[in-house]
Design a protein around this motif. Structure first.
Motif, PDB file in Angstrom:
ATOM      1  N   GLN A 227       1.199   3.720 -16.508  1.00 31.17           N
ATOM      2  CA  GLN A 227       0.123   3.071 -15.753  1.00 31.17           C
ATOM      3  C   GLN A 227      -1.160   3.900 -15.793  1.00 31.17           C
ATOM      4  OE1 GLN A 227       1.461   2.572 -11.701  1.00 31.17           O
ATOM      5  NE2 GLN A 227       1.440   0.339 -11.941  1.00 31.17           N
ATOM      6  N   GLY A 228      -1.024   5.188 -16.072  1.00 28.22           N
ATOM      7  CA  GLY A 228      -2.214   6.029 -16.177  1.00 28.22           C
ATOM      8  C   GLY A 228      -2.276   7.151 -15.154  1.00 28.22           C
TER       9      GLY A 228
ATOM     10  N   ARG B 122       4.036   2.695   1.498  1.00 29.99           N
ATOM     11  CA  ARG B 122       3.775   1.963   0.268  1.00 29.99           C
ATOM     12  C   ARG B 122       2.663   2.657  -0.521  1.00 29.99           C
ATOM     13  NH1 ARG B 122       2.365  -3.929   2.188  1.00 29.99           N
ATOM     14  NH2 ARG B 122       0.757  -2.757   3.294  1.00 29.99           N
ATOM     15  N   ILE B 123       2.708   2.439  -1.832  1.00 24.26           N
ATOM     16  CA  ILE B 123       1.663   3.001  -2.685  1.00 24.26           C
ATOM     17  C   ILE B 123       1.018   1.888  -3.494  1.00 24.26           C
ATOM     18  CG2 ILE B 123       1.243   4.458  -4.710  1.00 24.26           C
ATOM     19  CD1 ILE B 123       3.187   6.413  -3.534  1.00 24.26           C
ATOM     20  N   PHE B 124      -0.298   1.855  -3.469  1.00 26.81           N
ATOM     21  CA  PHE B 124      -1.044   0.890  -4.281  1.00 26.81           C
ATOM     22  C   PHE B 124      -1.818   1.656  -5.339  1.00 26.81           C
ATOM     23  CE2 PHE B 124      -0.418  -1.036  -0.179  1.00 26.81           C
ATOM     24  CZ  PHE B 124      -0.107  -2.354  -0.477  1.00 26.81           C
ATOM     25  N   PHE B 125      -1.653   1.260  -6.612  1.00 27.22           N
ATOM     26  CA  PHE B 125      -2.443   1.876  -7.672  1.00 27.22           C
ATOM     27  C   PHE B 125      -3.279   0.785  -8.307  1.00 27.22           C
ATOM     28  CE2 PHE B 125      -2.972   3.638 -12.022  1.00 27.22           C
ATOM     29  CZ  PHE B 125      -3.672   4.773 -11.655  1.00 27.22           C
ATOM     30  N   GLU B 126      -4.559   0.935  -8.317  1.00 29.44           N
ATOM     31  CA  GLU B 126      -5.503  -0.080  -8.786  1.00 29.44           C
ATOM     32  C   GLU B 126      -5.253  -1.403  -8.071  1.00 29.44           C
ATOM     33  OE1 GLU B 126      -4.782   0.339 -13.114  1.00 29.44           O
ATOM     34  OE2 GLU B 126      -6.930   0.823 -13.153  1.00 29.44           O
TER      35      GLU B 126
ATOM     36  N   LEU C 110      -8.760   4.073  -5.957  1.00 28.62           N
ATOM     37  CA  LEU C 110      -7.967   3.968  -7.177  1.00 28.62           C
ATOM     38  C   LEU C 110      -6.492   3.977  -6.788  1.00 28.62           C
ATOM     39  CD1 LEU C 110      -7.838   4.105 -10.323  1.00 28.62           C
ATOM     40  CD2 LEU C 110      -7.756   6.583 -10.069  1.00 28.62           C
ATOM     41  N   LEU C 111      -6.192   4.867  -5.819  1.00 28.89           N
ATOM     42  CA  LEU C 111      -4.822   4.938  -5.338  1.00 28.89           C
ATOM     43  C   LEU C 111      -4.835   4.979  -3.813  1.00 28.89           C
ATOM     44  CD1 LEU C 111      -1.766   6.591  -6.620  1.00 28.89           C
ATOM     45  CD2 LEU C 111      -2.537   7.501  -4.422  1.00 28.89           C
TER      46      LEU C 111
ATOM     47  N   LYS D 292      -2.577  -2.653  -7.028  1.00 25.08           N
ATOM     48  CA  LYS D 292      -1.243  -3.253  -7.185  1.00 25.08           C
ATOM     49  C   LYS D 292      -0.207  -2.399  -6.485  1.00 25.08           C
ATOM     50  CE  LYS D 292      -1.249  -3.667 -11.638  1.00 25.08           C
ATOM     51  NZ  LYS D 292      -1.929  -3.943 -12.868  1.00 25.08           N
ATOM     52  N   LYS D 293       0.689  -3.073  -5.777  1.00 20.24           N
ATOM     53  CA  LYS D 293       1.711  -2.344  -5.045  1.00 20.24           C
ATOM     54  C   LYS D 293       2.768  -1.812  -6.007  1.00 20.24           C
ATOM     55  CE  LYS D 293       4.848  -2.891  -1.131  1.00 20.24           C
ATOM     56  NZ  LYS D 293       6.142  -2.759  -1.771  1.00 20.24           N
ATOM     57  N   ARG D 294       3.202  -0.595  -5.745  1.00 15.97           N
ATOM     58  CA  ARG D 294       4.242  -0.009  -6.587  1.00 15.97           C
ATOM     59  C   ARG D 294       5.596  -0.483  -6.093  1.00 15.97           C
ATOM     60  NH1 ARG D 294       4.129   6.315  -7.215  1.00 15.97           N
ATOM     61  NH2 ARG D 294       2.232   5.812  -8.347  1.00 15.97           N
ATOM     62  N   THR D 295       6.447  -0.932  -7.023  1.00 16.20           N
ATOM     63  CA  THR D 295       7.756  -1.429  -6.610  1.00 16.20           C
ATOM     64  C   THR D 295       8.761  -0.287  -6.614  1.00 16.20           C
ATOM     65  OG1 THR D 295       8.398  -1.947  -8.857  1.00 16.20           O
ATOM     66  CG2 THR D 295       7.275  -3.683  -7.632  1.00 16.20           C
TER      67      THR D 295
END
Lengths: 261, 640
Positions: A84-85, A64-68, A8-9, A70-73
């Motif tokens: 985003q939840g 970097r962080i990906f949530f679902e 998820l993350l 998608k990369k976090r900007t």
């Protein structure tokens, strides 16, 4: 256990420094849907920093962080990330003291409110319908946490254990995809701890929430968590099931061992 | 009179036919909102559940254990069980494991209905030891999602099965209901006696129906009443009140959201008819007094002044004397300023009639509520009589008696001074215990086990348990409970145990009321750490001393009892607790047990020592035990 599942993350190679202190150093962390992950470690290991990075309060120097997926900007602010939840509770209580338990939990719904200020002020049309819906959701949380009797009590007049429960309620009210709990049982007696542990488990099992929590009570952690990540001086030194962590020499030395000696 | 239905299934059918959909049979607060059910809804719920039970294999005369707080589903489960000719066995949810195990085993329950996960867990645990429990049905599914057993079924799933069964067998329900007869057993109510194992009191439909109607006629109550259901369903009082009376009259039963919200929910409902043990009345009074102490100076003064007025007026009213005009005016002012707002705040403004039952109530407490304008009356009954023996009549109140015999009841006093009665509520017998039945039932009369006498006004007055009444060495009558109750009328005394049988004088153990005494201590800046610590503070000993002096003065007024004044006392280090077996669930002292357990303390009372060491075993709710040590002071009291 979740080898094939998409996390998820995903946090990749996270590093962050405060002045000269490297709080996190090249940490990788995945949180899988439906699990309870515990982040443990001695004081100052960087646990809360990690949560603060996950919910966007801090921006990592590297990584970097990906949530679902998608990369976090860089531009994303904590409120975007909350939308985003991702919801959280705090190590120190952060309730609105003069507000009732109900009001505090209702605050957790803010992200989900769509009516504009004008119609809300008049309590008219759509906003009325919306309010009823949100209240219904909040009442379900009140029922879930069994705090019907303190619904109208101002937060500041509640005992500590109940304030923590209200805070959990507020986080749940946002219906987050990922729930972050920073020491949900700190300073509680055994009974209160067992209560909160029960609610955390129920939130995971019955309501299906994915939860990442920081906790010092090893008994609780071993009992309720699916996986554990261990931080020590900003490094992740181990990760695995409670069984694996218990028998991991590095962990015993860095953390559990200290307590025993 | 053959058209009046006498079984509860038939009464329910009749109610569903007779009352319109707008007449509310039951309300339950859920998610902060009151949900209502009409009598037709009530019947539908019962019918679906009953047929679901049939689908699971429930047979006539089968027993079903019911455990949980007062939820509509549990009352419906009770009715469903009765519709099938079965017998519900309600359990106290705070009973310890051993007790539950005994009852479930003894009553041969094959089915059990639980309110929620907490209760279902208990039953699942019991099932391991009592394999005859086949099905456990739960109402609130929360926390039970992960259990996968064929024998653990959700309430709604049972109802779903019932609806399916109904489609296939449309006449089944009415046929099975018509087989239920008025003299069939309708409930087994287990009583936790002061000695030995609980006994199952067998009661029929006719008994509950007759007694319920007797109560309703006595006070002219009808279907417009509103009541709160918050007392244990296993208590006969709740069964008569929230089930028997509700069905026979058609009035509305309100189930609070949770135990903790009862007080607040009551405010929203404004019940017209209340039934509560003295403990509840005492608690409310203690709460009022604590809040008044926190109120502004002017409010405190006004409260105390007008309560004095009210007390004066009430004393006249009870004595059926005319109230002086000045007091009439003052009472009217007090009503506007104090009484009415206070009652409104307590949710008691609409009360037509309220009863206190189960134990003796302090005259001060009794008169306090009456003086506020609540028609509080005393009632005397027991499980074996469906709570129906005697009760006070409007206009004929006496704070020391429990009123004249109820309609249809005869009372006589045996040679040894024990109260005996014969009435419509007299039970069939104890389940599977003919010896105990034979001991209680003599030529159609039931032995109450209470010592008492009839007053000149024709009222019954209860003094004590018959077996507890004894004599001091000097021959003075010693009625321990009479003394204990006088002590307990103090807000600072929670429980007390009086000793004196074959002794030279009376001495007592006192259990302080932690909440009230702690509050008193905090106000005076007396620091303490725990119950034990607080109880041993010299200031608290002084506080209790004054209470005992008050009791001694009152005893000195009584020709028979003036020599049984209290000479020595000590404050206990822990609260007497049903989990430790010291008192019953209904808070009656188990004398023999206490005498054995605290033999050293009793010796200290009579041995002239001024302090004593004690070591006590404490049992927690889950059965774990621990021991604690303390040093208790013993003090003398002045007598009059």
């Amino acid at each position: 256990m979740n080898e094939k599942k998409e996390p998820l993350l995903r946090a990749e190679n996270i590093s962050i420094s405060f002045g000269g202190l490297k709080a996190l150093n090249d940490v990788n962390l995945e949180i899988y849907p439906g699990e309870i992950l515990a982040i443990i470690g001695p004081n100052g290991a960087g646990k809360t920093t990690m949560l603060n990075i996950i919910n966007g309060f801090y921006k990592p120097d590297e990584g970097r962080i990906f949530f679902e997926g998608k990369k976090r900007t860089k531009r994303m602010k904590p409120d975007h990330i909350a939308a985003q939840g991702i919801a959280r509770t705090f190590q120190n209580l952060a309730l609105f003291r003069g507000m009732s338990a109900l009001g505090n939990i209702m605050m957790g719904r803010t992200m989900k409110m769509r009516a504009n200020l004008f119609s809300q002020a008049l309590y008219w049309g759509f906003s009325q319908k919306e309010e009823i819906e949100h209240r219904k959701a909040v009442e379900h949380i009140i029922d879930f946490l069994q705090i019907q009797n303190i619904r109208r009590t101002p937060a500041s007049m509640l005992p500590y254990g109940l304030q923590k429960r209200v805070e959990l309620g507020r986080a749940l009210a946002a219906e987050p995809k990922l729930l972050l709990l920073d020491e949900p049982m700190a300073g509680m007696n055994l009974e209160e701890k067992e209560d909160i542990a029960r609610y955390v488990l129920d939130a995971n099992e019955e309501l299906g929430y994915t939860i990442a929590l920081i906790e010092h009570d090893m008994g609780v952690v071993m009992d309720i968590c699916d996986r554990i990540a261990v931080l020590d001086f900003g490094h992740k030194i181990a990760e695995g099931t409670p069984e694996e962590i218990k028998s991991n020499q590095k962990v015993v030395k860095a953390y559990l061992g200290e307590a025993e000696n | 009179m053959s058209d009046i239905p006498l079984t509860f299934p038939h009464i329910l059918l009749e109610n569903a036919r007779k009352f319109p959909a707008s007449k509310i049979a039951m309300r339950e607060k859920n998610f902060g909102i009151w949900q209502s059910y009409s009598w037709q809804d009530y019947l539908d719920q019962v019918r679906d559940f009953a047929l679901g039970l049939v689908a699971l294999g429930f047979k006539k005369e089968e027993k079903m254990a019911i455990i949980g707080d007062n939820r509509p589903q549990l009352y419906w489960g009770m009715a469903a069980c009765q519709c099938l000719g079965g017998v519900p066995v309600p359990l106290y949810q705070d009973a310890i494991h051993k007790e539950l195990q005994y009852i479930v085993d003894h009553s041969e329950c094959r089915f059990a209905l639980a309110e929620d996960q907490e209760q279902a867990d208990k039953l699942m645990h019991l099932k391991e030891e009592v394999p005859r429990i086949e099905y456990i049905i739960y109402d609130d599914p929360r926390g039970l999602g992960n259990y996968k057993h064929d024998w653990l079924v959700a309430y709604t799933d049972v109802q779903e099965m019932g609806r399916k069964f109904d489609q296939e067998n449309p006449d089944y329900f009415i046929n099975v209901v018509n087989e239920v007869k008025p003299d069939d057993m309708s409930i087994i109510a287990y009583t936790s006696g002061t000695t030995g194992n609980p006994k199952g009191v067998m009661i029929t439909h006719r008994m509950i129906a007759d007694c319920s109607r007797g109560f309703l006629e006595w006070d002219n109550l009808d279907e417009t009443e509103e009541v709160m259901a918050y007392l244990p369903m296993a208590w006969i009082g709740d069964h008569i009140f929230s089930y028997g009376q509700a069905l026979t009259s058609g009035f509305t039963v309100n189930c609070p959201e949770s135990t903790d919200t009862t007080f607040h929910d009551q405010k929203e409902i404004g019940p017209t008819h209340v039934f509560a043990p003295p403990r509840i009345w005492e608690n409310i009074l203690t709460q009022i007094m604590i809040k008044i102490e926190d109120a502004a100076w002017i409010k405190q003064k006004a409260f105390h002044y007008f309560m004095k007025v009210a007390n004066r007026v009430e004393k006249k009213r009870i004595a059926n004397e005319s109230v002086p005009p000045v007091d009439q005016v003052l009472y009217a002012i007090g009503k506007i300023l104090i009484y009415a707002p206070l009652l409104d705040n307590l949710g008691m403004r609409k009360i037509k009639v309220a009863y206190t039952a189960g134990e003796a109530i302090g005259p001060e407490i009794f008169e306090f509520y009456r003086s506020l304008g609540i028609n509080l009356k005393q009632l005397y009954g027991m499980t074996e009589s469906c709570a129906y023996i005697s009760m006070q009549k409007d206009g004929d109140i006496d704070s020391e008696s429990v009123g004249p015999p109820a309609p249809g009841v005869e009372i006589k006093i045996s040679d040894s001074g024990e109260v005996m009665y014969k009435g419509p509520g007299n039970f069939i017998g104890y389940y599977k215990n003919p010896e105990a039945t034979a001991e209680t039932m003599v030529d159609g009369w039931l032995l109450s086990g209470d010592a008492g006498y009839m007053t000149k006004r024709g009222h019954l007055k209860i003094i004590d348990r018959a077996k507890d009444v004894s004599k001091l060495n000097n021959g003075t009558l010693f009625a321990p409970k009479y003394i204990e109750n006088k002590l307990k009328f103090s807000p600072y005394v929670k429980e007390s145990v009086a000793h004196g049988m074959s002794r030279d004088f009376v001495a007592v153990f006192i259990d302080i009321d932690y909440g009230a005494v702690a509050n008193w201590a905090e106000r005076r800046h007396i620091g303490f750490t725990s119950y034990t610590d607080l109880a041993q503070k010299p200031e608290i000993y002084d506080l209790i001393y004054n209470e005992i002096v008050r009791v001694n003065k009152s005893l000195s007024q009584d020709e028979q009892l003036k020599n049984s004044q209290i000479k020595r006392y000590l404050l206990l280090h822990k609260e007497l607790n049903p989990d430790d077996g010291e008192i019953t669930r209904t808070r009656k002292v188990r004398r023999r047990f206490v005498a054995e357990k605290y033999a050293t303390l009793i010796e200290a009372l009579y041995g002239g020592k001024d302090n004593v060491d004690v070591e006590a075993k404490v049992t927690y709710e889950d059965g774990r035990t621990t021991t604690m040590k303390a040093n208790l002071k013993v003090r003398d009291v002045e007598t009059y």
